[in-house]
Design an enzyme around this catalytic site. Structure first.
Site, PDB file in Angstrom:
ATOM      1  N   LYS A 188      -2.996   5.791  -3.942  1.00  0.00           N
ATOM      2  CA  LYS A 188      -4.070   6.717  -3.602  1.00  0.00           C
ATOM      3  C   LYS A 188      -3.888   8.049  -4.337  1.00  0.00           C
ATOM      4  O   LYS A 188      -2.750   8.512  -4.545  1.00  0.00           O
ATOM      5  CB  LYS A 188      -4.089   6.974  -2.090  1.00  0.00           C
ATOM      6  CG  LYS A 188      -4.059   5.709  -1.246  1.00  0.00           C
ATOM      7  CD  LYS A 188      -4.034   6.035   0.246  1.00  0.00           C
ATOM      8  CE  LYS A 188      -3.643   4.826   1.051  1.00  0.00           C
ATOM      9  NZ  LYS A 188      -2.193   4.531   0.988  1.00  0.00           N
ATOM     10  N   TYR A 192       3.042  10.081  -0.821  1.00  0.00           N
ATOM     11  CA  TYR A 192       4.180   9.526  -0.074  1.00  0.00           C
ATOM     12  C   TYR A 192       5.495   9.757  -0.803  1.00  0.00           C
ATOM     13  O   TYR A 192       6.563   9.687  -0.190  1.00  0.00           O
ATOM     14  CB  TYR A 192       4.016   8.018   0.151  1.00  0.00           C
ATOM     15  CG  TYR A 192       2.825   7.582   0.958  1.00  0.00           C
ATOM     16  CD1 TYR A 192       1.998   8.494   1.626  1.00  0.00           C
ATOM     17  CD2 TYR A 192       2.501   6.237   1.056  1.00  0.00           C
ATOM     18  CE1 TYR A 192       0.904   8.075   2.346  1.00  0.00           C
ATOM     19  CE2 TYR A 192       1.400   5.808   1.779  1.00  0.00           C
ATOM     20  CZ  TYR A 192       0.599   6.723   2.420  1.00  0.00           C
ATOM     21  OH  TYR A 192      -0.484   6.287   3.129  1.00  0.00           O
ATOM     22  N   HIS A 211      -7.766   9.500  -1.550  1.00  0.00           N
ATOM     23  CA  HIS A 211      -7.013   9.502  -0.292  1.00  0.00           C
ATOM     24  C   HIS A 211      -7.770  10.158   0.867  1.00  0.00           C
ATOM     25  O   HIS A 211      -7.748   9.662   1.991  1.00  0.00           O
ATOM     26  CB  HIS A 211      -5.666  10.199  -0.510  1.00  0.00           C
ATOM     27  CG  HIS A 211      -4.613   9.792   0.469  1.00  0.00           C
ATOM     28  ND1 HIS A 211      -3.273   9.888   0.205  1.00  0.00           N
ATOM     29  CD2 HIS A 211      -4.694   9.283   1.726  1.00  0.00           C
ATOM     30  CE1 HIS A 211      -2.569   9.452   1.242  1.00  0.00           C
ATOM     31  NE2 HIS A 211      -3.414   9.088   2.177  1.00  0.00           N
ATOM     32  N   ASP A 218       0.847  -1.198   0.000  1.00  0.00           N
ATOM     33  CA  ASP A 218       0.000   0.000   0.000  1.00  0.00           C
ATOM     34  C   ASP A 218       0.878   1.242   0.000  1.00  0.00           C
ATOM     35  O   ASP A 218       1.677   1.456   0.913  1.00  0.00           O
ATOM     36  CB  ASP A 218      -0.891  -0.006   1.245  1.00  0.00           C
ATOM     37  CG  ASP A 218      -1.792   1.224   1.324  1.00  0.00           C
ATOM     38  OD1 ASP A 218      -2.961   1.127   0.938  1.00  0.00           O
ATOM     39  OD2 ASP A 218      -1.307   2.291   1.776  1.00  0.00           O
TER      40      ASP A 218
END
Length: 274
Positions: free
Chosen positions: A76, A51, A109, A46
């Site tokens: 996401k 990120y 998200h 994930d």
């Protein structure tokens, strides 16, 4: 190597009940972290665009030699990319970073309600699903009010709602809303970033079962029916986190953990994050 059970989503796709999260892992460390997780037996990874480590994940997947169909990859859509056209563009960018032809699960998200774009965004995910670019579409951090609006203005029910969930924030109302619509609950920050692992209730249970407090918490998630994605960059902990299938918590054990709920967030409030 442990056999991880799967959960069947509302469209028939199966997801491993325990996966590996890469939140806050720098991109240049992500490849080694994901490679170690794959070696330990994880098959669900994930990540998220925000990120900044999708390319690191992609490198690990490419180097693993594992068949694509044996992997379950989630990423996401970030808030700034919400909206129909921008969602489609952001998806293509994420897919390129990951080096993949399709995603197993794509998530919105955050609802980012002040932007008021998540319904249009969801329509883009409907298209991606219809076009076979993703195997399942879901949301993350959606409160029951956000779900009600989404379901009232679209025909596709999310397969997953990934939310912050741990013994200190048990999200009873969100889990009930998810279950009522056939949506699987997935837990991020499942260990509350370690903040609760010294709680007496957990340390006593860990001693009784010959496990760590973290393993007890992950077992609690699994027995609730949650999908869970613990994150660690410590190889020993990565292996410990997947070694949670050889014991079972009793009803009394589960009740003891239920008593730790205190509405404690480690992340933002979904109603206010923009």
């Amino acid at each position: 190597m442990p056999t991880v059970p799967t959960v069947t989503l509302n469209n028939g796709v199966t997801i491993p009940q325990l996966g590996f999260g890469v939140f806050q892992i720098p991109d240049d460390e992500t490849t080694a972290a994901v490679s170690g997780a794959l070696e330990a037996g994880y098959r669900s990874i994930d990540t998220a665009a925000v990120y900044g480590n999708e390319s690191g994940v992609g490198r690990a997947l490419a180097e693993s030699g594992l068949p694509r169909e044996d992997l379950f990859i989630t990423t996401k859509l970030w808030n700034a990319d919400q909206g129909y056209d921008s969602t489609l563009a952001a998806f293509e960018a994420s897919l390129a970073e990951l080096g993949l032809d399709y995603l197993d699960l794509y998530l919105v998200h955050w609802p980012a309600p002040a932007r008021d774009l998540y319904v249009d965004t969801w329509r883009a995910l409907e298209k991606l699903l219809a076009d076979g670019r993703i195997r399942a579409a879901g949301v993350s951090n959606f409160q029951p009010s956000h779900l009600r609006r989404l379901l009232g203005e679209s025909s596709l029910v999310p397969a997953v709602n990934q939310v912050e969930l741990h013994p200190g924030l048990q999200q009873v109302d969100v889990r009930a809303a998810n279950a009522g619509h056939g949506i699987v609950t997935e837990a991020w920050s499942p260990l509350a970033q370690g903040a609760l692992l010294n709680e007496e209730a957990l340390t006593l249970l860990a001693e009784r079962h010959g496990k760590t407090p973290a393993q007890v918490v992950l077992r609690w998630h699994l027995q609730l029916g949650n999908v869970v994605i613990p994150k660690s960059v410590t190889p020993a902990r990565v292996r410990q986190n997947i070694d949670v299938f050889g014991f079972e918590l009793s009803a009394a054990d589960m009740e003891a953990i239920a008593g730790l709920d205190r509405g404690m967030r480690t992340g933002p409030d979904p109603d206010t994050l923009d």
